[in-house]
Design a protein around this motif. Structure first.
Motif, PDB file in Angstrom:
ATOM      1  N   LEU A   1      67.910   0.188 -12.725  1.00 23.19           N
ATOM      2  CA  LEU A   1      67.532   1.321 -11.882  1.00 23.19           C
ATOM      3  C   LEU A   1      68.752   2.159 -11.518  1.00 23.19           C
ATOM      4  O   LEU A   1      68.705   3.399 -11.542  1.00 23.19           O
ATOM      5  N   ILE A   2      69.857   1.505 -11.216  1.00 26.40           N
ATOM      6  CA  ILE A   2      71.065   2.244 -10.856  1.00 26.40           C
ATOM      7  C   ILE A   2      71.616   2.993 -12.068  1.00 26.40           C
ATOM      8  O   ILE A   2      72.078   4.138 -11.947  1.00 26.40           O
ATOM      9  N   GLU A   3      71.549   2.377 -13.225  1.00 32.05           N
ATOM     10  CA  GLU A   3      71.966   3.074 -14.441  1.00 32.05           C
ATOM     11  C   GLU A   3      71.128   4.332 -14.656  1.00 32.05           C
ATOM     12  O   GLU A   3      71.647   5.391 -15.041  1.00 32.05           O
ATOM     13  N   TRP A   4      69.834   4.225 -14.384  1.00 34.14           N
ATOM     14  CA  TRP A   4      68.961   5.394 -14.523  1.00 34.14           C
ATOM     15  C   TRP A   4      69.311   6.468 -13.495  1.00 34.14           C
ATOM     16  O   TRP A   4      69.300   7.663 -13.801  1.00 34.14           O
ATOM     17  N   LEU A   5      69.636   6.056 -12.255  1.00 34.93           N
ATOM     18  CA  LEU A   5      70.012   7.023 -11.219  1.00 34.93           C
ATOM     19  C   LEU A   5      71.240   7.831 -11.616  1.00 34.93           C
ATOM     20  O   LEU A   5      71.390   8.990 -11.225  1.00 34.93           O
ATOM     21  N   LEU A   6      72.113   7.238 -12.413  1.00 35.32           N
ATOM     22  CA  LEU A   6      73.319   7.930 -12.860  1.00 35.32           C
ATOM     23  C   LEU A   6      73.116   8.682 -14.170  1.00 35.32           C
ATOM     24  O   LEU A   6      74.018   9.382 -14.630  1.00 35.32           O
ATOM     25  N   SER A   7      71.925   8.541 -14.754  1.00 38.23           N
ATOM     26  CA  SER A   7      71.624   9.267 -15.993  1.00 38.23           C
ATOM     27  C   SER A   7      71.272  10.714 -15.671  1.00 38.23           C
ATOM     28  O   SER A   7      71.132  11.105 -14.506  1.00 38.23           O
ATOM     29  N   GLU A   8      71.084  11.500 -16.712  1.00 39.30           N
ATOM     30  CA  GLU A   8      70.712  12.904 -16.514  1.00 39.30           C
ATOM     31  C   GLU A   8      69.399  13.021 -15.757  1.00 39.30           C
ATOM     32  O   GLU A   8      69.246  13.857 -14.869  1.00 39.30           O
ATOM     33  N   GLU A   9      68.416  12.160 -16.088  1.00 35.07           N
ATOM     34  CA  GLU A   9      67.136  12.203 -15.377  1.00 35.07           C
ATOM     35  C   GLU A   9      67.307  11.864 -13.904  1.00 35.07           C
ATOM     36  O   GLU A   9      66.775  12.554 -13.026  1.00 35.07           O
ATOM     37  N   GLY A  10      68.039  10.788 -13.624  1.00 33.13           N
ATOM     38  CA  GLY A  10      68.227  10.373 -12.237  1.00 33.13           C
ATOM     39  C   GLY A  10      68.977  11.406 -11.426  1.00 33.13           C
ATOM     40  O   GLY A  10      68.624  11.687 -10.267  1.00 33.13           O
ATOM     41  N   GLN A  11      70.010  11.998 -12.016  1.00 30.54           N
ATOM     42  CA  GLN A  11      70.775  13.018 -11.310  1.00 30.54           C
ATOM     43  C   GLN A  11      69.946  14.291 -11.095  1.00 30.54           C
ATOM     44  O   GLN A  11      70.087  14.973 -10.081  1.00 30.54           O
ATOM     45  N   THR A  12      69.074  14.585 -12.033  1.00 30.05           N
ATOM     46  CA  THR A  12      68.168  15.721 -11.849  1.00 30.05           C
ATOM     47  C   THR A  12      67.230  15.474 -10.680  1.00 30.05           C
ATOM     48  O   THR A  12      66.957  16.380  -9.875  1.00 30.05           O
ATOM     49  N   LEU A  13      66.747  14.243 -10.552  1.00 29.37           N
ATOM     50  CA  LEU A  13      65.872  13.911  -9.425  1.00 29.37           C
ATOM     51  C   LEU A  13      66.612  14.055  -8.104  1.00 29.37           C
ATOM     52  O   LEU A  13      66.064  14.596  -7.135  1.00 29.37           O
ATOM     53  N   ILE A  14      67.848  13.596  -8.057  1.00 24.44           N
ATOM     54  CA  ILE A  14      68.652  13.736  -6.838  1.00 24.44           C
ATOM     55  C   ILE A  14      68.849  15.212  -6.498  1.00 24.44           C
ATOM     56  O   ILE A  14      68.726  15.635  -5.354  1.00 24.44           O
ATOM     57  N   GLU A  15      69.125  16.013  -7.522  1.00 31.97           N
ATOM     58  CA  GLU A  15      69.340  17.443  -7.301  1.00 31.97           C
ATOM     59  C   GLU A  15      68.055  18.126  -6.840  1.00 31.97           C
ATOM     60  O   GLU A  15      68.074  18.947  -5.914  1.00 31.97           O
ATOM     61  N   LYS A  16      66.930  17.780  -7.456  1.00 30.17           N
ATOM     62  CA  LYS A  16      65.657  18.389  -7.052  1.00 30.17           C
ATOM     63  C   LYS A  16      65.213  17.914  -5.678  1.00 30.17           C
ATOM     64  O   LYS A  16      64.384  18.573  -5.028  1.00 30.17           O
ATOM     65  N   SER A  17      65.747  16.793  -5.228  1.00 35.86           N
ATOM     66  CA  SER A  17      65.428  16.298  -3.889  1.00 35.86           C
ATOM     67  C   SER A  17      66.214  17.039  -2.815  1.00 35.86           C
ATOM     68  O   SER A  17      66.001  16.822  -1.627  1.00 35.86           O
ATOM     69  N   GLY A  18      67.145  17.913  -3.233  1.00 36.95           N
ATOM     70  CA  GLY A  18      67.874  18.741  -2.283  1.00 36.95           C
ATOM     71  C   GLY A  18      69.325  18.368  -2.119  1.00 36.95           C
ATOM     72  O   GLY A  18      70.045  18.987  -1.332  1.00 36.95           O
ATOM     73  N   TYR A  19      69.785  17.380  -2.869  1.00 36.76           N
ATOM     74  CA  TYR A  19      71.153  16.916  -2.738  1.00 36.76           C
ATOM     75  C   TYR A  19      71.996  17.378  -3.927  1.00 36.76           C
ATOM     76  O   TYR A  19      71.515  18.101  -4.792  1.00 36.76           O
ATOM     77  N   VAL A  20      73.239  16.935  -3.974  1.00 32.98           N
ATOM     78  CA  VAL A  20      74.167  17.398  -5.007  1.00 32.98           C
ATOM     79  C   VAL A  20      74.471  16.246  -5.955  1.00 32.98           C
ATOM     80  O   VAL A  20      74.830  15.149  -5.517  1.00 32.98           O
ATOM     81  N   ARG A  21      74.310  16.491  -7.253  1.00 34.86           N
ATOM     82  CA  ARG A  21      74.589  15.456  -8.240  1.00 34.86           C
ATOM     83  C   ARG A  21      76.056  15.092  -8.195  1.00 34.86           C
ATOM     84  O   ARG A  21      76.918  15.927  -7.905  1.00 34.86           O
ATOM     85  N   ILE A  22      76.349  13.832  -8.506  1.00 34.02           N
ATOM     86  CA  ILE A  22      77.730  13.360  -8.387  1.00 34.02           C
ATOM     87  C   ILE A  22      78.548  13.673  -9.627  1.00 34.02           C
ATOM     88  O   ILE A  22      79.767  13.681  -9.591  1.00 34.02           O
ATOM     89  N   GLN A  23      77.911  13.931 -10.751  1.00 38.20           N
ATOM     90  CA  GLN A  23      78.650  14.160 -11.992  1.00 38.20           C
ATOM     91  C   GLN A  23      79.131  15.605 -12.071  1.00 38.20           C
ATOM     92  O   GLN A  23      78.392  16.498 -11.706  1.00 38.20           O
TER      93      GLN A  23
END
Length: 331
Positions: free
Chosen positions: A309-331
């Motif tokens: 799950l953490i690997e997915w959170l750091l993937s392009e899909e996971g980072q897109t979800l974080i960004e769409k949730s209103g936050y800033v991607r870490i990459q």
């Protein structure tokens, strides 16, 4: 004689009434009216409305993306800070099966401010930061979504002989805010430290109105207070003057919590060192106080889906979800 005595008592009562009327009038003039016109009440804390971010609900405001990554068993129990509910609830919504979130009594309670209504076998919990760190150490949660821990939270893990793994998954700005009527729009980081250190006690000293400053703090151990303690770089937060209670407030929190979750059009975020805390300025590193938030788990947790799950959170899909949730991607 009795008549004269009665008149005297009436006169005394009238004097008492007039005294209290005058006293209340002065208090209204000096405090109530003053407060209504001096940009106070800025950082009245507001709770996130968890009901807006429930997974697998048609009316949910959670971000949704197309993903082939799905978990069906050995579901890690997710928990976290109030500010990060939209992130980890969105993970459940996008990755976990329907029915994995459960409530005591079968339905979500409107009084569920601190997660009391989530069933013990629910894949989503809401303990917030203080209780969340205890839950991850005690092993009742598998992954905690939070800002960096306080020294007390680190000590609790050490005392329990628990090693925690902190994986940065996103960025957020640590912001300061004031009432919209406050003429101050920007401060330097040193000025903010001096405000909380007691050097500045009146907005006039910073180019504002002649009003006392009311520097508001948060609950010890909360994510925002831990971030504030780190920001102060070892300086003590000074005790407030009694006059601060009738002054104009300044408060602190994380950008999206203030702007997106409990948005209040009566407050405004301050620029720091001339840079406004926009998502763009956090991403490009020009805003001076950028905080990472983490997916945290116990090093001895052998659930095989935690690293996946953490690997997915750091993937392009996971980072897109974080960004769409209103936050800033870490990459």
């Amino acid at each position: 004689m009795n008549k004269r005595k009665a008149l005297g008592q009436i006169a005394i009562l009238l004097a008492i009434v007039l005294f209290f009327a005058a006293f209340n009038g002065c208090m209204a003039l000096l405090l109530t009216l003053r407060l209504s016109n001096n940009f106070s009440g800025t950082s009245q804390s507001k709770q996130i409305d968890v009901a807006k971010f429930l997974p697998h609900e048609e009316t949910s405001e959670l971000a949704r993306i197309e993903t082939s990554f799905k978990l069906t068993e050995d579901l890690p129990i997710l928990d976290g800070a109030a500010a990060l509910v939209p992130v980890y609830a969105a993970v459940v919504d996008n990755v976990y099966p329907i029915g994995s979130v459960k409530y005591e009594g079968g339905i979500f309670s409107d009084d569920n401010y601190y997660g009391e209504n989530f069933a013990s076998d629910s894949a989503m919990q809401y303990n917030n930061t203080v209780r969340g760190y205890k839950a991850i150490v005690d092993g009742t949660t598998d992954i905690l979504f939070c800002a960096a821990p306080s020294e007390e939270q680190k000590l609790y893990a050490k005392e329990q002989n628990v090693e925690l793994v902190y994986v940065p998954i996103g960025l957020e700005g640590f912001v300061f805010f004031v009432n919209e009527s406050n003429p101050i729009d920007s401060l330097t980081t040193d000025q903010v430290r001096d405000v909380y250190g007691g050097v500045y006690t009146n907005w006039k000293q910073l180019g504002g109105a002649n009003r006392p400053i009311n520097p508001v703090t948060r609950l010890a151990g909360s994510g925002s207070q831990s971030a504030m303690d780190s920001f102060m770089k070892g300086r003590e937060i000074a005790a407030k003057s009694p006059l601060a209670l009738i002054g104009g407030s300044i408060g602190f929190s994380f950008r999206y919590y203030m702007d997106g979750l409990v948005g209040n059009d009566r407050v405004k975020m301050l620029a720091l060192n001339g840079v406004y805390p926009s998502a763009e300025n956090i991403q490009n590193g020009t805003y001076p106080i950028i905080a990472r938030f983490f997916a945290i788990y116990r090093a001895d947790n052998d659930n095989p889906n935690i690293p996946l799950l953490i690997e997915w959170l750091l993937s392009e899909e996971g980072q897109t979800l974080i960004e769409k949730s209103g936050y800033v991607r870490i990459q």
